[in-house]
Design a protein around this motif. Structure first.
Motif, PDB file in Angstrom:
ATOM      1  N   SER A 101       1.010  -1.263  -0.038  1.00  0.00           N
ATOM      2  CA  SER A 101       0.038  -0.058  -0.005  1.00  0.00           C
ATOM      3  C   SER A 101       1.012   1.317   0.039  1.00  0.00           C
ATOM      4  CB  SER A 101      -1.004   0.115   1.129  1.00  0.00           C
ATOM      5  OG  SER A 101      -0.181   0.049   2.368  1.00  0.00           O
ATOM      6  N   GLU A 102       2.028   1.109   0.809  1.00  0.00           N
ATOM      7  CA  GLU A 102       2.907   2.450   0.466  1.00  0.00           C
ATOM      8  C   GLU A 102       3.891   2.411  -0.685  1.00  0.00           C
ATOM      9  OE1 GLU A 102       4.889   3.140   4.270  1.00  0.00           O
ATOM     10  OE2 GLU A 102       3.002   2.666   5.537  1.00  0.00           O
ATOM     11  N   ARG A 103       4.007   1.437  -1.300  1.00  0.00           N
ATOM     12  CA  ARG A 103       4.916   1.394  -2.362  1.00  0.00           C
ATOM     13  C   ARG A 103       4.103   0.387  -3.305  1.00  0.00           C
ATOM     14  NH1 ARG A 103       9.927  -1.872  -0.910  1.00  0.00           N
ATOM     15  NH2 ARG A 103      10.797   0.130  -0.079  1.00  0.00           N
ATOM     16  N   PRO A 104       3.255   1.512  -4.079  1.00  0.00           N
ATOM     17  CA  PRO A 104       2.429   0.776  -5.260  1.00  0.00           C
ATOM     18  C   PRO A 104       3.214   0.143  -6.590  1.00  0.00           C
ATOM     19  CG  PRO A 104       2.267   3.244  -5.226  1.00  0.00           C
ATOM     20  CD  PRO A 104       3.013   2.813  -4.075  1.00  0.00           C
ATOM     21  N   TYR A 105       2.604  -0.538  -7.136  1.00  0.00           N
ATOM     22  CA  TYR A 105       3.152  -1.173  -8.087  1.00  0.00           C
ATOM     23  C   TYR A 105       2.634  -0.589  -9.648  1.00  0.00           C
ATOM     24  CZ  TYR A 105       3.967  -4.438 -12.089  1.00  0.00           C
ATOM     25  OH  TYR A 105       4.464  -5.107 -13.193  1.00  0.00           O
ATOM     26  N   LEU A 106       3.336   0.023 -10.414  1.00  0.00           N
ATOM     27  CA  LEU A 106       3.014   0.465 -11.616  1.00  0.00           C
ATOM     28  C   LEU A 106       3.787  -0.277 -12.865  1.00  0.00           C
ATOM     29  CD1 LEU A 106       2.963   4.234 -10.412  1.00  0.00           C
ATOM     30  CD2 LEU A 106       1.150   2.670 -10.528  1.00  0.00           C
ATOM     31  N   THR A 107       3.296  -0.744 -13.848  1.00  0.00           N
ATOM     32  CA  THR A 107       3.898  -1.201 -14.866  1.00  0.00           C
ATOM     33  C   THR A 107       3.464  -0.173 -16.314  1.00  0.00           C
ATOM     34  OG1 THR A 107       4.131  -3.045 -16.372  1.00  0.00           O
ATOM     35  CG2 THR A 107       2.030  -2.640 -15.424  1.00  0.00           C
ATOM     36  N   LEU A 108       4.760   0.094 -17.134  1.00  0.00           N
ATOM     37  CA  LEU A 108       4.626   1.027 -18.269  1.00  0.00           C
ATOM     38  C   LEU A 108       4.287  -0.040 -19.399  1.00  0.00           C
ATOM     39  CD1 LEU A 108       7.686   3.580 -17.790  1.00  0.00           C
ATOM     40  CD2 LEU A 108       5.045   3.403 -16.753  1.00  0.00           C
ATOM     41  N   ASP A 109       3.999  -1.493 -19.094  1.00  0.00           N
ATOM     42  CA  ASP A 109       3.328  -2.057 -19.989  1.00  0.00           C
ATOM     43  C   ASP A 109       1.869  -1.927 -20.270  1.00  0.00           C
ATOM     44  OD1 ASP A 109       5.526  -3.239 -21.310  1.00  0.00           O
ATOM     45  OD2 ASP A 109       5.454  -5.375 -19.785  1.00  0.00           O
ATOM     46  N   ASP A 110       1.209  -1.214 -19.112  1.00  0.00           N
ATOM     47  CA  ASP A 110      -0.145  -0.789 -19.173  1.00  0.00           C
ATOM     48  C   ASP A 110      -0.169   0.390 -20.176  1.00  0.00           C
ATOM     49  OD1 ASP A 110      -2.998  -0.669 -18.261  1.00  0.00           O
ATOM     50  OD2 ASP A 110      -2.183   1.171 -17.538  1.00  0.00           O
ATOM     51  N   PRO A 111      -0.969   0.457 -21.228  1.00  0.00           N
ATOM     52  CA  PRO A 111      -0.908   1.572 -22.068  1.00  0.00           C
ATOM     53  C   PRO A 111      -1.276   3.029 -21.607  1.00  0.00           C
ATOM     54  CG  PRO A 111      -1.806  -0.387 -23.164  1.00  0.00           C
ATOM     55  CD  PRO A 111      -1.792  -0.687 -21.705  1.00  0.00           C
ATOM     56  N   ALA A 112      -2.263   2.908 -20.619  1.00  0.00           N
ATOM     57  CA  ALA A 112      -2.957   4.172 -19.859  1.00  0.00           C
ATOM     58  C   ALA A 112      -1.861   4.624 -19.092  1.00  0.00           C
ATOM     59  CB  ALA A 112      -3.937   3.781 -19.190  1.00  0.00           C
ATOM     60  N   THR A 113      -1.117   3.727 -18.245  1.00  0.00           N
ATOM     61  CA  THR A 113      -0.017   4.118 -17.213  1.00  0.00           C
ATOM     62  C   THR A 113       1.315   4.952 -18.352  1.00  0.00           C
ATOM     63  OG1 THR A 113      -0.604   2.474 -15.812  1.00  0.00           O
ATOM     64  CG2 THR A 113       1.704   3.101 -15.503  1.00  0.00           C
ATOM     65  N   LEU A 114       1.522   4.093 -19.335  1.00  0.00           N
ATOM     66  CA  LEU A 114       2.716   4.365 -20.257  1.00  0.00           C
ATOM     67  C   LEU A 114       2.254   5.990 -20.752  1.00  0.00           C
ATOM     68  CD1 LEU A 114       5.231   3.959 -21.512  1.00  0.00           C
ATOM     69  CD2 LEU A 114       4.061   2.645 -23.462  1.00  0.00           C
ATOM     70  N   ALA A 115       1.062   6.214 -21.096  1.00  0.00           N
ATOM     71  CA  ALA A 115       0.647   7.227 -21.811  1.00  0.00           C
ATOM     72  C   ALA A 115       0.734   8.641 -20.674  1.00  0.00           C
ATOM     73  CB  ALA A 115      -0.944   7.487 -22.274  1.00  0.00           C
ATOM     74  N   ALA A 116       0.369   7.993 -19.547  1.00  0.00           N
ATOM     75  CA  ALA A 116       0.657   9.320 -18.478  1.00  0.00           C
ATOM     76  C   ALA A 116       2.183   9.549 -18.179  1.00  0.00           C
ATOM     77  CB  ALA A 116      -0.389   8.752 -17.118  1.00  0.00           C
ATOM     78  N   ALA A 117       2.767   8.706 -18.040  1.00  0.00           N
ATOM     79  CA  ALA A 117       4.320   8.731 -17.764  1.00  0.00           C
ATOM     80  C   ALA A 117       4.862   9.436 -18.850  1.00  0.00           C
ATOM     81  CB  ALA A 117       4.789   7.426 -17.577  1.00  0.00           C
ATOM     82  N   ARG A 118       4.534   9.316 -20.240  1.00  0.00           N
ATOM     83  CA  ARG A 118       5.119   9.904 -21.260  1.00  0.00           C
ATOM     84  C   ARG A 118       4.752  11.350 -21.144  1.00  0.00           C
ATOM     85  NH1 ARG A 118       5.318   5.299 -25.816  1.00  0.00           N
ATOM     86  NH2 ARG A 118       7.165   4.214 -25.448  1.00  0.00           N
TER      87      ARG A 118
END
Length: 434
Positions: free
Chosen positions: A53-70
């Motif tokens: 809960s304090e260190r969430p997992y995020l993957t840039l293989d997820d299109p929406a997460t990747l788009a937000a990161a870029r």
């Protein structure tokens, strides 16, 4: 920042990774920890152990997460006190935002990143994150991990320990089977050779179609599968970019660039030549090896039935297998090792030269035969003469079940010495967990 709980030991039925203790330790004293290695080596499985809960997992293989990161790297990172970010090479601008974040809040363990390319080639990693970053390499399963063994042979030899006894050596068809399986977890879950072959072929296609685009813009992407086939045919040989290029209608500089891309993707490794003032007639050309022999065998079309009939192709496979296993041992070794190869203009050679920070040397030569002749140690003896008292040990690892001494520091030994526990009964090999 309050330290978040670290993962408990792997549950029964799974295979513990030796990198895990290094990650846990690094998160306790370093702001950013980066786990790098090929796709499907187990990075995501390992990284998820540290997510909570304090260190969430995020993957840039997820299109929406990747788009937000870029779209907004700074905004993406600003909302994170701590995180596990998977496949970070897909949005390299995140690294600068992470650098700015951990400069403001210097608590250890802020970010655990994974990457499927060698991100140290990026200037932002090598320069901007210097002093803030611990890099840990995770390759496909080592035989020591599959056997539940410590995999500490290199440390013990550098510590001056005697060569451990061959407790339960793996030879003949059993050794060949391990070489052909390789270490990718998904491939090992497939019990038949044909199913492993199919998975490895699909894996290569995915890497060349997707991951190459993440790190390079190349105008002849269609040449990459054929280049990989050419390189597989030259595994275990000295690098020759002119020859690779000629086979594909590429210039030598272009072939060199493409080989570098495949190396950054952890498909292969160019082993640099060893040099020393005491030996003048040394080859100065790197040597080519693949990091997984299951993948190499799939590219070459090698099968157990074919190799048992004609063992001429087995030598390069076994040499790459040993090279890969030694590289894996080195990733968790307490030693900082420089790994190279020794070859004279007279063709005397040592396949692997391991040199620590004190200049001490271990030499490893690989032979696919069961018999080791005195001339097979010529390269090791030349290496021993060149480094003198700094020569720790020389090994000829071959397909045999006994240790044969040639003198105090020169031995022939089973290949499985690399992963045997050395004392007591060896642990039973575990099954790969789903």
């Amino acid at each position: 920042m309050r330290m978040t709980p670290e993962p408990s030991p792997s549950p029964n039925g799974t295979i513990a990774r030796h990198a895990q203790s290094r990650i846990t330790t690094a998160l306790q004293d370093t702001r950013v920890v980066l786990v790098v290695g090929p796709r499907q080596a187990g990075k995501t499985t390992l990284a998820r152990l540290y997510a909570n809960s304090e260190r969430p997992y995020l993957t840039l293989d997820d299109p929406a997460t990747l788009a937000a990161a870029r779209a907004d790297p700074a905004g993406f990172v600003r909302g994170l006190k701590s995180a596990v970010i998977d496949e970070v090479q897909r949005a390299p601008d995140l690294l600068l935002a992470i650098k700015e974040s951990v400069d403001k809040d210097q608590a250890p363990g802020r970010f655990l990143l994974t990457g499927s390319t060698n991100l140290m080639a990026l200037p932002i990693v090598a320069d901007s994150l210097a002093g803030r970053l611990a890099v840990i390499t995770l390759l496909p399963f080592a035989q020591a991990e599959l056997a539940g063994a410590p995999g500490d042979l290199l440390d013990r030899l550098f510590d001056g320990d005697a060569l451990p006894p061959a407790v339960n050596p793996v030879v003949g068809d059993a050794l060949m089977e391990r070489v052909l399986r390789g270490g990718y977890p998904e491939a090992l879950r497939r019990t038949s050779a044909s199913r492993r072959q199919a998975w490895l072929e699909d894996y290569v296609a995915l890497i060349l179609d997707r991951n190459v685009r993440d790190i390079a813009n190349i105008d002849q992407l269609d040449r990459m599968p054929r280049l990989l086939d050419v390189l597989a045919a030259h595994a275990g040989q000295l690098v020759n970019h002119s020859s690779y290029g000629a086979a594909l209608g590429l210039t030598a500089p272009t072939a060199q660039k493409y080989v570098g891309i495949l190396e950054r993707l952890f498909l292969l490794r160019q082993i640099p030549p060893w040099s020393h003032n005491a030996v003048s007639r040394l080859t100065k050309t790197p040597k080519l090896h693949f990091l997984d022999t299951g993948l190499l065998a799939a590219l070459r079309g090698d099968t157990a039935a074919q190799l048992q009939k004609d063992r001429t192709s087995y030598g390069p496979l076994l040499e790459s297998f040993v090279e890969s296993e030694v590289l894996k041992l080195a990733t968790w070794s307490d030693q900082r090792l420089r790994i190279s190869h020794f070859r004279t203009k007279d063709q005397d050679e040592v396949d692997l030269v391991l040199e620590d920070r004190r200049g001490r040397v271990i030499g490893i030569e690989v032979k696919a035969s069961a018999t080791v002749r005195p001339q097979d140690l010529r390269g090791l003896r030349q290496l021993q003469a060149a480094v003198g008292d700094k020569f720790v040990h020389g090994l000829v690892l071959h397909d045999h079940d006994r240790i044969t001494p040639f003198d105090e520091k020169l031995h022939a030994a089973p290949v499985s010495m690399l992963w045997e526990a050395g004392v007591g009964a060896p642990k039973r090999e575990k099954q790969v967990a789903a």
